[in-house]
Scaffold this motif. Sequence first.
Motif, PDB file in Angstrom:
ATOM      1  N   ARG A 119       0.853  -1.183   0.000  1.00 39.62           N
ATOM      2  CA  ARG A 119       0.000   0.000   0.000  1.00 39.62           C
ATOM      3  C   ARG A 119       0.890   1.235   0.000  1.00 39.62           C
ATOM      4  N   ASP A 124       4.575   4.040  -3.157  1.00 42.35           N
ATOM      5  CA  ASP A 124       3.436   3.136  -3.351  1.00 42.35           C
ATOM      6  C   ASP A 124       3.960   1.715  -3.560  1.00 42.35           C
ATOM      7  N   SER A 139       2.005  -0.952  -3.602  1.00 40.91           N
ATOM      8  CA  SER A 139       0.840  -1.815  -3.874  1.00 40.91           C
ATOM      9  C   SER A 139       1.088  -2.842  -4.974  1.00 40.91           C
ATOM     10  N   LEU A 165      -2.083  -7.091   3.714  1.00 42.73           N
ATOM     11  CA  LEU A 165      -2.821  -5.832   3.717  1.00 42.73           C
ATOM     12  C   LEU A 165      -3.838  -5.870   4.855  1.00 42.73           C
ATOM     13  N   TYR A 188      -8.276  -1.943   3.515  1.00 44.19           N
ATOM     14  CA  TYR A 188      -8.214  -1.279   2.216  1.00 44.19           C
ATOM     15  C   TYR A 188      -7.488   0.064   2.355  1.00 44.19           C
ATOM     16  N   ASP A 189      -6.654   0.384   1.374  1.00 42.84           N
ATOM     17  CA  ASP A 189      -5.894   1.638   1.402  1.00 42.84           C
ATOM     18  C   ASP A 189      -6.752   2.745   0.773  1.00 42.84           C
TER      19      ASP A 189
END
Length: 511
Positions: A245, A302, A304, A344, A347-348
Amino acid sequence: MTLSKFVDELPVIRTLKPKGMMDGVPYYQIRMQQCRQKLHRDLPRTTVWGFEGNYPGPTIEVNRGEWIKVKWINDLPQRHLLPIDTTVHGAEANKPRVRTVVHLHGGVVRPESDGYPDAWFTRGYRQVGPLFTRKIYDYPNRQRGTTLWYHAHAIGITRLNVYAGLAGGYIIRDPLEEYLNLPKGPYEMLLLIQDRSFNADGSLYYPIGPEPPVPNVCPSVVPDFFGDNILVNGKIWPYLDVEPRKYRFRIINGSNSRFYRMKLSSGQPFYQIGTDGGLLNTPIITKQILLAPAERADVIIDFSKFKGHNIVITNDAPSPYPRGNPVNVDTEGQIMQFRVCLPLSSYDFSIIPCRLNTIIPLKESCARLIRNLTLVRETDKFGRAFLLLDGKRWDDPITIKPRLGSIEVWNLINLANSTHPIHLHLVNFQILGRQPFHVEYYNKTGQILPTGPAILPDLNERGWKDTVRANPGEITRIIMRFVPYAGLYPWHCHILEHEDHEMMRPYEIIN
């Protein structure tokens, strides 16, 4: 000794809480102390100096406009950890070896709370410097939200006190940032980067003089110093486990002399959202970030798309910068590692906004004065490199006296052979640009002969700054308004070995 990399977890620096209230505002007491700390798995505990028993010191975190008071307490031993050159101005043999004063770098404060180099004090305040010494400092925090840092600043021994460990982070939060939805909480971290060298017993190594040695002077100040181990938050080559994330990192170059030109080994970009004086207008997407000593960068990375990857922040800045030795890729060429190995957790929802801030440019047409100021390399009476601002020493008469509220342009004319990070206390400025010029012609005639067009600052320099890289053979132009306080402040090179050896001058803002 070659130490293993990425075997120690990155320390999360704790946030300091106030002791209570004084005059209706939060009050802090912060002690400078000697302590022993494990800086690497394979090293014995190292004796360092820190704040509140820690190196680096704890982070002070405030809201914009939140006034605080801080009592800085010298609780250090009488003997210094490192060799003191008594030929350096301010560190003469008749001065106490252990002297401290703390400067909030980038802080907009009155002169008496600025950490003036001569305002040093010893343990228990038994002896004080000649100017502005007080026990309790006021920090109004009436400035843009940003990342500052505090560090030791006593004249003649700043390089030694900071190298011993006297530095820490300071964050001013603007409540309006909440609306930007940037990464926060556990996904926002301070990264204080420094370089150190060590003896076999784990103790700090700092040279007693240059090579070849200076006759009849030992220990002697060195022109610069570059450690071969990179520390982040007080750990050598640490790692950080992260989720796939976005994370926000507030990066501070706290090294004495070393520049860092940082990249990510994954090839992905940084999203730089802020610099010394706060948020930029818009994020800058860049594959590399160059930081001189004392410069800061507020970035988002980032992760992700990199689940399962190990990513290293690398460094390829020569030392001295920019014409010095290339980095050793196995040592100072690496800074720290991110391991994208955590699941994770949620949720980001954070974003990288298109618009961050509104920076109103200062107009050169409004400048009351344009000053030409040289950065020169000479030799002192011992034949050592001697770098000066405008050819003057710290104790020479004050020649820069801006009027309170006025705007000035300073042309920093670098006649020396390396980049100097120039820092002004109190004021933030904007960089107008840089232009190459003929150095030999200037030395002969005193006239500027450009050798190329003026160049705008880098995109990630187009915000508010308090430290600027003045490159060799270039004129670096900055513009600032001298507000909100009158009084005496320093400006200097933030290569600490230069600052200690006369590359520092006072300026006085007058009503």
